[in-house]
Design a protein around this motif. Structure first.
Motif, PDB file in Angstrom:
ATOM      1  N   GLU A 199       0.842  -1.050   0.002  1.00 47.65           N
ATOM      2  CA  GLU A 199      -0.191   0.170  -0.011  1.00 47.65           C
ATOM      3  C   GLU A 199       0.876   1.186   0.164  1.00 47.65           C
ATOM      4  OE1 GLU A 199      -4.141  -0.734   2.378  1.00 47.65           O
ATOM      5  OE2 GLU A 199      -2.200  -1.179   3.523  1.00 47.65           O
ATOM      6  N   ILE A 200       2.110   1.418   0.744  1.00 48.36           N
ATOM      7  CA  ILE A 200       2.792   2.288   0.861  1.00 48.36           C
ATOM      8  C   ILE A 200       3.540   2.712  -0.589  1.00 48.36           C
ATOM      9  CG2 ILE A 200       5.037   3.463   1.812  1.00 48.36           C
ATOM     10  CD1 ILE A 200       3.853   1.521   4.420  1.00 48.36           C
ATOM     11  N   GLN A 201       4.020   1.709  -1.019  1.00 47.88           N
ATOM     12  CA  GLN A 201       4.708   1.764  -2.456  1.00 47.88           C
ATOM     13  C   GLN A 201       3.534   2.304  -3.473  1.00 47.88           C
ATOM     14  OE1 GLN A 201       7.985   1.459  -3.360  1.00 47.88           O
ATOM     15  NE2 GLN A 201       7.167   2.399  -5.020  1.00 47.88           N
ATOM     16  N   GLN A 202       2.186   1.524  -3.598  1.00 40.23           N
ATOM     17  CA  GLN A 202       1.214   2.111  -4.145  1.00 40.23           C
ATOM     18  C   GLN A 202       1.061   3.969  -4.173  1.00 40.23           C
ATOM     19  OE1 GLN A 202      -2.034  -0.392  -3.455  1.00 40.23           O
ATOM     20  NE2 GLN A 202      -1.178  -1.740  -4.878  1.00 40.23           N
ATOM     21  N   ALA A 203       1.189   4.063  -2.924  1.00 35.46           N
ATOM     22  CA  ALA A 203       0.962   5.659  -2.646  1.00 35.46           C
ATOM     23  C   ALA A 203       2.122   6.366  -3.120  1.00 35.46           C
ATOM     24  CB  ALA A 203       0.776   5.859  -1.186  1.00 35.46           C
ATOM     25  N   PHE A 204       3.308   6.022  -2.955  1.00 33.18           N
ATOM     26  CA  PHE A 204       4.320   6.734  -3.510  1.00 33.18           C
ATOM     27  C   PHE A 204       4.422   6.703  -5.094  1.00 33.18           C
ATOM     28  CE2 PHE A 204       7.045   6.042   0.522  1.00 33.18           C
ATOM     29  CZ  PHE A 204       7.139   7.244   0.799  1.00 33.18           C
ATOM     30  N   ASP A 205       3.964   5.545  -5.629  1.00 26.87           N
ATOM     31  CA  ASP A 205       3.794   5.547  -7.257  1.00 26.87           C
ATOM     32  C   ASP A 205       2.677   6.605  -7.466  1.00 26.87           C
ATOM     33  OD1 ASP A 205       5.619   3.538  -7.203  1.00 26.87           O
ATOM     34  OD2 ASP A 205       4.248   1.868  -7.402  1.00 26.87           O
ATOM     35  N   PHE A 206       1.628   6.641  -6.600  1.00 22.31           N
ATOM     36  CA  PHE A 206       0.615   7.643  -7.101  1.00 22.31           C
ATOM     37  C   PHE A 206       1.077   8.928  -7.001  1.00 22.31           C
ATOM     38  CE2 PHE A 206      -3.462   9.788  -5.727  1.00 22.31           C
ATOM     39  CZ  PHE A 206      -4.116   9.662  -7.132  1.00 22.31           C
ATOM     40  N   ILE A 207       1.819   9.306  -5.896  1.00 19.38           N
ATOM     41  CA  ILE A 207       2.473  10.687  -6.029  1.00 19.38           C
ATOM     42  C   ILE A 207       3.346  10.966  -7.218  1.00 19.38           C
ATOM     43  CG2 ILE A 207       3.926  12.013  -4.680  1.00 19.38           C
ATOM     44  CD1 ILE A 207       2.990  10.422  -2.065  1.00 19.38           C
TER      45      ILE A 207
END
Length: 164
Positions: A151-159
């Motif tokens: 989830e954290i990696q997905q958030a960084f990717d989204f950013i």
């Protein structure tokens, strides 16, 4: 002053409505962190970045009839849905160009869950820190939410996606 109200109307119009007060708070914060000209001040709160100014502006826009606030009963909780009224569109158009996001940006944010936007906004709140420190801070302030590495990696990717 009314320009700031018009920006909110403009964004909610672009998003074709927003369901959830927390979600709306996070969407505006994320756009502000992406460099869009929202003036609301944010501080860290229970659910991550929160702006009293944004809450006040939303209430004022509802009182003026420019936004419609519908309460949806979700069983164990109530959820608010915000849409722009015809009067709101007239108000927004009268004040001229206020575009604060494009339709694609608004749609990308609106399709995300409140939980994901809370995670993303929290990481952005601590974006002055190195990535490892951001994650450590996230686990301290949001430990009960048990965000996974994925989830954290997905958030960084989204950013990264929003910044490009």
């Amino acid at each position: 002053m009314l320009q700031e109200h018009a920006k909110i109307v403009d964004f909610i119009s672009m998003a074709e409505g927003v369901t959830g007060r927390k979600k709306l708070q996070k969407m505006i914060f994320i756009l502000k962190k992406m460099g869009l000209p929202f003036q609301e001040k944010y501080e860290f709160h229970i659910y991550g970045p929160y702006s009293e100014e944004l809450t006040a502006r939303i209430e004022e826009l509802c009182d003026m009839g420019f936004l419609s606030e519908q309460l949806e009963d979700k069983g164990s909780y109530m959820q608010y849905k915000y849409t722009v009224t015809k009067e709101g569109m007239d108000f927004r158009n009268m004040l001229g160009e206020t575009k604060v996001a494009d339709q694609a940006q608004a749609a990308k944010l609106n399709e995300k869950s409140g939980r994901f936007l809370e995670l993303t906004a929290t990481l952005l709140f601590f974006d002055d820190l190195e990535r490892a420190e951001q994650i450590e801070k996230l686990h301290i302030v949001k430990g009960k939410l048990n965000f996974t590495e994925e989830e954290i990696q997905q958030a960084f990717d989204f950013i990264d996606e929003l910044q490009s």
